[in-house]
Write a protein that holds these residues in place. Structure first.
Motif, PDB file in Angstrom:
ATOM      1  N   ALA A  55       0.808  -1.213   0.000  1.00 38.00           N
ATOM      2  CA  ALA A  55       0.000   0.000   0.000  1.00 38.00           C
ATOM      3  C   ALA A  55       0.841   1.262   0.000  1.00 38.00           C
ATOM      4  O   ALA A  55       0.311   2.364  -0.165  1.00 38.00           O
ATOM      5  CB  ALA A  55      -0.933   0.006   1.221  1.00 38.00           C
ATOM      6  N   SER A  56       2.156   1.131   0.168  1.00 41.21           N
ATOM      7  CA  SER A  56       3.042   2.288   0.214  1.00 41.21           C
ATOM      8  C   SER A  56       3.381   2.774  -1.190  1.00 41.21           C
ATOM      9  O   SER A  56       3.583   1.979  -2.110  1.00 41.21           O
ATOM     10  CB  SER A  56       4.329   1.930   0.966  1.00 41.21           C
ATOM     11  OG  SER A  56       5.304   2.923   0.799  1.00 41.21           O
ATOM     12  N   ARG A  57       3.482   4.086  -1.344  1.00 43.81           N
ATOM     13  CA  ARG A  57       3.893   4.652  -2.630  1.00 43.81           C
ATOM     14  C   ARG A  57       5.378   4.404  -2.901  1.00 43.81           C
ATOM     15  O   ARG A  57       5.844   4.618  -4.021  1.00 43.81           O
ATOM     16  CB  ARG A  57       3.635   6.161  -2.633  1.00 43.81           C
ATOM     17  CG  ARG A  57       2.158   6.525  -2.545  1.00 43.81           C
ATOM     18  CD  ARG A  57       1.977   8.033  -2.565  1.00 43.81           C
ATOM     19  NE  ARG A  57       0.572   8.407  -2.452  1.00 43.81           N
ATOM     20  CZ  ARG A  57       0.130   9.665  -2.440  1.00 43.81           C
ATOM     21  NH1 ARG A  57       1.000  10.668  -2.520  1.00 43.81           N
ATOM     22  NH2 ARG A  57      -1.155   9.925  -2.327  1.00 43.81           N
ATOM     23  N   LEU A  58       6.114   3.980  -1.861  1.00 40.06           N
ATOM     24  CA  LEU A  58       7.540   3.714  -2.005  1.00 40.06           C
ATOM     25  C   LEU A  58       7.834   2.220  -2.010  1.00 40.06           C
ATOM     26  O   LEU A  58       8.980   1.813  -1.833  1.00 40.06           O
ATOM     27  CB  LEU A  58       8.302   4.390  -0.865  1.00 40.06           C
ATOM     28  CG  LEU A  58       8.119   5.900  -0.742  1.00 40.06           C
ATOM     29  CD1 LEU A  58       8.874   6.440   0.457  1.00 40.06           C
ATOM     30  CD2 LEU A  58       8.587   6.602  -2.009  1.00 40.06           C
ATOM     31  N   SER A  59       6.827   1.413  -2.200  1.00 40.07           N
ATOM     32  CA  SER A  59       6.991  -0.037  -2.200  1.00 40.07           C
ATOM     33  C   SER A  59       7.921  -0.481  -3.321  1.00 40.07           C
ATOM     34  O   SER A  59       7.874   0.045  -4.441  1.00 40.07           O
ATOM     35  CB  SER A  59       5.627  -0.716  -2.359  1.00 40.07           C
ATOM     36  OG  SER A  59       5.770  -2.118  -2.424  1.00 40.07           O
TER      37      SER A  59
END
Length: 430
Positions: A382-386
């Motif tokens: 769910a992270s934009r930095l995944s």
């Protein structure tokens, strides 16, 4: 309503007695800032014991047994009132200061504090049992709001207006009121009979929130430990630059409580896109301040460290909220959080002075929190930095982590000091 009032009352009493007793013994040990951090070690350790007791009690199947046992123990704690610390514990010289303070607090406030510390998680679990469908986690935000009110009111209202003996009497009266409120909550629980098994629920924020795995528990403990280490490490830095007075103790701890309120009040109260960039901005000047901060004006140092405490602790606690379990695992969750807080206090007060000749707790806490955050961001879909993307954002995060470790590099590398040592009273250098 009775649960909310009882939880708020217990939290207020908890955080009124902390600066009160710490200020009482402060002159005995030369005004050292380690007096406060040692007191925090005691309070967080006993909080862990209280949470463990609440977790064990909540596992008893009968509501009536839970209510009867807890009311009985609260009644026993009344035998230790009124609070009347004496000067018999005043050191004469040569004693172990940390041990002296811990034993003094245990004898003076141990039993009542244990009952107060167990109230939050226990009554939240009772609330969840008697109010199906209602989230108990908002009561945790309420308890932190009451704690904040106690902290801010002590140095501003109570301490200037009353003698310490009067304050101890008022606190004793407040504890009697807390005992009555606890009895009312226990009566409400007992009237409900034996609870039925509660099916596993899924947290609306995270689909896997109901799963309590060893890895998730370890993450709860690690995040809480990092927040505690940052709080106490920054408090040490501030008190050594200025003075060990209750107002300076209260400010960092108040910001620590605010971070709980921001993250636990609502599931969306913590937003990564706001708090993580703030941490990236603060870490470089904070690392520099720990190296040459003595040359900076206090009007810059104090806001910088306060902002750092708020941002770092909000991130740690915000990630805790994203990983919180369903209500039936509530007491275990709080037990893990308390264990992390106690570990952080143990590191700052016992291990760091033994291992290091310099104040390295704050950079180590920041670096650990930063590394844990990177792991979470990398693995969270769910992270934009995944997955390590975008590269420019990860580059900024890595540079910020390097800046957080600057004080460590300086301590390890060659310096101007011929010799350095550290004791309960501070760092000594030649």
């Amino acid at each position: 309503m009775r649960f909310a009032i009882a939880i708020a009352t217990s939290a207020f009493l908890l955080f009124q007695v902390q600066p009160m007793l710490a200020k009482y013994v402060l002159p005995w040990f030369g005004g050292s800032p380690s007096v406060w951090t040692t007191c925090m070690l005691f309070f967080q350790s006993l909080l862990l014991v209280g949470y463990a007791y609440a977790h064990a009690l909540a596992r008893i199947g009968s509501r009536r047994r839970q209510a009867a046992l807890h009311v009985g123990l609260v009644g026993v704690s009344l035998l230790f009132l009124p609070l009347a610390p004496g000067d018999a514990w005043r050191p004469e010289g040569g004693e172990n200061a940390v041990l002296r303070i811990l034993v003094f607090l245990l004898v003076t406030i141990g039993a009542p504090y244990l009952m107060l510390s167990s109230t939050g998680p226990l009554l939240q679990r009772w609330f969840a049992d008697t109010n199906p469908g209602s989230s108990p986690y908002r009561l945790y935000a309420l308890s932190n709001a009451a704690s904040l009110a106690a902290l801010l009111s002590y140095p501003v209202l109570f301490e200037p207006a009353f003698e310490v003996t009067t304050l101890l009497g008022l606190w004793t009266a407040g504890y009697l009121g807390f005992a009555l409120l606890t009895g009312a909550c226990a009566w409400r629980l007992a009237r409900g009979g034996t609870p039925l098994p509660v099916p596993a629920a899924v947290d609306p924020l995270r689909a896997d929130a109901a799963a309590v795995t060893p890895g998730r528990v370890a993450l709860w403990i690690a995040l809480a430990a990092c927040a505690s280490t940052v709080l106490l490490g920054a408090t040490n830095q501030l008190c050594l630059d200025l003075a060990s007075v209750p107002l300076l103790w209260v400010l960092p701890l108040a910001l620590y409580l605010v971070s709980f309120m921001l993250t636990f009040e609502r599931d969306d109260g913590y937003r990564r896109e706001l708090w993580i960039p703030a941490l990236v901005v603060l870490l470089p000047p904070a690392g520099l301040a720990q190296i040459i901060g003595g040359q900076w004006p206090l009007g810059l140092i104090i806001p910088l460290f306060c902002a750092l405490i708020l941002v770092a602790c909000t991130i740690c606690h915000g990630e805790l909220v994203r990983l919180k379990p369903a209500p039936e695992h509530l007491t275990g969750f709080y037990l893990a959080v308390a264990a992390g807080g106690a570990l952080g206090a143990m590191f700052v007060n016992v291990l760091a002075p033994w291992w290091f000749d310099h104040l390295l707790e704050l950079p180590l806490g920041l670096l650990a929190a930063h590394l844990i955050l990177l792991v979470i961001l990398m693995r969270d879909p769910a992270s934009r930095l995944s997955g390590g993307r975008p590269l420019w954002a990860w580059g900024l995060l890595i540079v910020a982590g390097w800046a957080a470790g600057l004080p460590l590099a300086r301590a390890i590398g060659p310096g101007d000091a011929i010799d350095a040592s550290r004791s309960f009273y501070g760092v000594y250098q030649v």
